[in-house]
Design a protein around this motif. Structure first.
Motif, PDB file in Angstrom:
ATOM      1  N   TYR A  10      98.014 -13.083  -9.779  1.00 48.42           N
ATOM      2  CA  TYR A  10      99.112 -12.169 -10.075  1.00 48.42           C
ATOM      3  C   TYR A  10      98.974 -11.630 -11.498  1.00 48.42           C
ATOM      4  O   TYR A  10      98.355 -12.276 -12.345  1.00 48.42           O
ATOM      5  CB  TYR A  10     100.453 -12.904  -9.918  1.00 48.42           C
ATOM      6  N   LEU A  20     106.687  -7.884 -10.907  1.00 48.75           N
ATOM      7  CA  LEU A  20     106.034  -8.102  -9.627  1.00 48.75           C
ATOM      8  C   LEU A  20     106.765  -7.333  -8.533  1.00 48.75           C
ATOM      9  O   LEU A  20     107.985  -7.158  -8.580  1.00 48.75           O
ATOM     10  CB  LEU A  20     106.027  -9.592  -9.265  1.00 48.75           C
ATOM     11  N   THR A  21     106.022  -6.899  -7.533  1.00 50.16           N
ATOM     12  CA  THR A  21     106.627  -6.298  -6.358  1.00 50.16           C
ATOM     13  C   THR A  21     107.275  -7.397  -5.511  1.00 50.16           C
ATOM     14  O   THR A  21     107.016  -8.601  -5.700  1.00 50.16           O
ATOM     15  CB  THR A  21     105.578  -5.573  -5.511  1.00 50.16           C
ATOM     16  N   ALA A  22     108.076  -6.993  -4.547  1.00 48.50           N
ATOM     17  CA  ALA A  22     108.701  -7.963  -3.647  1.00 48.50           C
ATOM     18  C   ALA A  22     107.628  -8.762  -2.902  1.00 48.50           C
ATOM     19  O   ALA A  22     107.759  -9.980  -2.704  1.00 48.50           O
ATOM     20  CB  ALA A  22     109.618  -7.240  -2.665  1.00 48.50           C
ATOM     21  N   GLU A  23     106.563  -8.086  -2.511  1.00 46.16           N
ATOM     22  CA  GLU A  23     105.473  -8.772  -1.810  1.00 46.16           C
ATOM     23  C   GLU A  23     104.791  -9.791  -2.721  1.00 46.16           C
ATOM     24  O   GLU A  23     104.482 -10.915  -2.294  1.00 46.16           O
ATOM     25  CB  GLU A  23     104.460  -7.748  -1.318  1.00 46.16           C
ATOM     26  N   GLN A  24     104.568  -9.422  -3.976  1.00 52.22           N
ATOM     27  CA  GLN A  24     103.950 -10.356  -4.917  1.00 52.22           C
ATOM     28  C   GLN A  24     104.865 -11.557  -5.184  1.00 52.22           C
ATOM     29  O   GLN A  24     104.391 -12.697  -5.273  1.00 52.22           O
ATOM     30  CB  GLN A  24     103.628  -9.637  -6.229  1.00 52.22           C
ATOM     31  N   LYS A  25     106.158 -11.303  -5.309  1.00 53.34           N
ATOM     32  CA  LYS A  25     107.096 -12.413  -5.520  1.00 53.34           C
ATOM     33  C   LYS A  25     107.066 -13.381  -4.348  1.00 53.34           C
ATOM     34  O   LYS A  25     107.087 -14.606  -4.539  1.00 53.34           O
ATOM     35  CB  LYS A  25     108.511 -11.875  -5.717  1.00 53.34           C
ATOM     36  N   THR A  79     108.437 -14.128 -13.892  1.00 52.33           N
ATOM     37  CA  THR A  79     109.099 -14.427 -12.620  1.00 52.33           C
ATOM     38  C   THR A  79     109.354 -15.923 -12.488  1.00 52.33           C
ATOM     39  O   THR A  79     110.454 -16.346 -12.096  1.00 52.33           O
ATOM     40  CB  THR A  79     108.247 -13.928 -11.448  1.00 52.33           C
TER      41      THR A  79
END
Length: 305
Positions: free
Chosen positions: A256, A285-290, A264
């Motif tokens: 990441y 971070l994007t929602a997908e990365q989170k 995060t």
């Protein structure tokens, strides 16, 4: 004033207010956490992971005095004071030393790419000569993949020959252990009172075995306790297992964007979503990365139990 103590440092992330200014009070509280339950021997605020080059000069200049008012031990802090303008570097370093923080981590001037050794020597020698204080301790910051201004071993040793103990060490963020080895071999490492710090905790024991001083890392914002466990473990199966856990955490973190990932994790730990703010051009971070980070953290926790 003491030279920075050796050990495990976090390149501390930086909290921002809604208007984009640095939240110094929150940063101080966070560094106090890192220096206690967070497992760190020291902190390096306003460095790369701290988005230091995106923090306003006014905020950076005020920060050392705020650390002093909070009573944070001076030998546990390495303020990032590098700047493209040599005068700004001097002003930031002077603010640190005036507040009692004589250990500074200094980027080379990073706007002009691939400067000559002569130019780099002039930049760092200007800092030492303008500060004109024998208690100053400069830690050179080699991060060529970002700065495009690599620091050679010849520049390091020329500065040491000219200024002695004022040139106290170097952070090697190249990610290349052979480069770290070259710095240690050229300077003598800790046996000659020159403190070289790799930037990845996965290199911890490789580095310590050749004379490095510890680690300064971005991912130790979250995983310094693991690194300390590996550092203190006796040689053999216990250390091997501890280092495997360290490497697994570092590998996971590297999936990441480092600053956004560490912020995060801190937002989750503290329950404070204001930690998610980034200084442009960096983004959260994007929602997908989170979701991926959450799953990876759960997997690390399960593996450790």
């Amino acid at each position: 004033m003491k030279k920075a103590r050796r050990g495990i440092y976090a390149a501390a992330i930086s909290p921002f207010n809604e208007d984009g200014s640095l939240n110094s009070k929150k940063l101080i509280g966070y560094c106090q956490h890192l220096l206690s339950d967070g497992g760190c021997d020291g902190v390096a605020p306003t460095g790369t992971t701290g988005e230091g080059t995106s923090v306003a000069m006014a905020d950076r200049l005020r920060l050392p005095e705020a650390f002093a008012a909070a009573g944070i031990e001076t030998d546990r802090v390495l303020f990032g004071t590098g700047a493209p303008a040599s005068g700004d570097c001097v002003a930031l370093s002077r603010a640190a030393i005036d507040a009692g923080y004589n250990n500074v981590l200094v980027l080379p001037p990073y706007y002009y790419k691939s400067p000559s050794d002569e130019g780099l020597y002039a930049y760092f020698s200007n800092l030492v000569e303008k500060i004109a204080n024998d208690t100053l301790r400069v830690y050179l910051y080699h991060i060529p993949q970002v700065s495009a201004a690599p620091i050679s071993t010849s520049v390091v040793n020329r500065l040491r020959a000219a200024f002695g103990p004022v040139i106290a060490g170097l952070k090697d963020s190249s990610g290349d252990f052979e480069q770290t080895r070259a710095f240690v071999e050229a300077t003598g490492g800790i046996s000659d009172e020159f403190d070289v710090y790799p930037s990845s905790e996965s290199m911890l024991w490789e580095g310590l075995s050749i004379g490095t001083a510890g680690i300064i890392s971005g991912s130790t914002n979250a995983f310094a306790v693991n690194v300390q466990k590996a550092r203190k473990a006796p040689e053999g199966p216990e250390r091997d297992a501890a280092m495997e856990a360290v490497r697994n955490a570092r590998t996971m973190a590297s999936k990441y964007p480092l600053m956004a990932g560490m912020k995060t994790l801190e937002a989750w730990r503290s329950g404070d979503d204001s930690w998610l703010r980034m200084a442009p051009p960096l983004v959260p971070l994007t929602a997908e990365q989170k979701a991926g980070l959450r799953a990876d953290m759960d997997a690390l926790t399960s593996a450790a139990t």
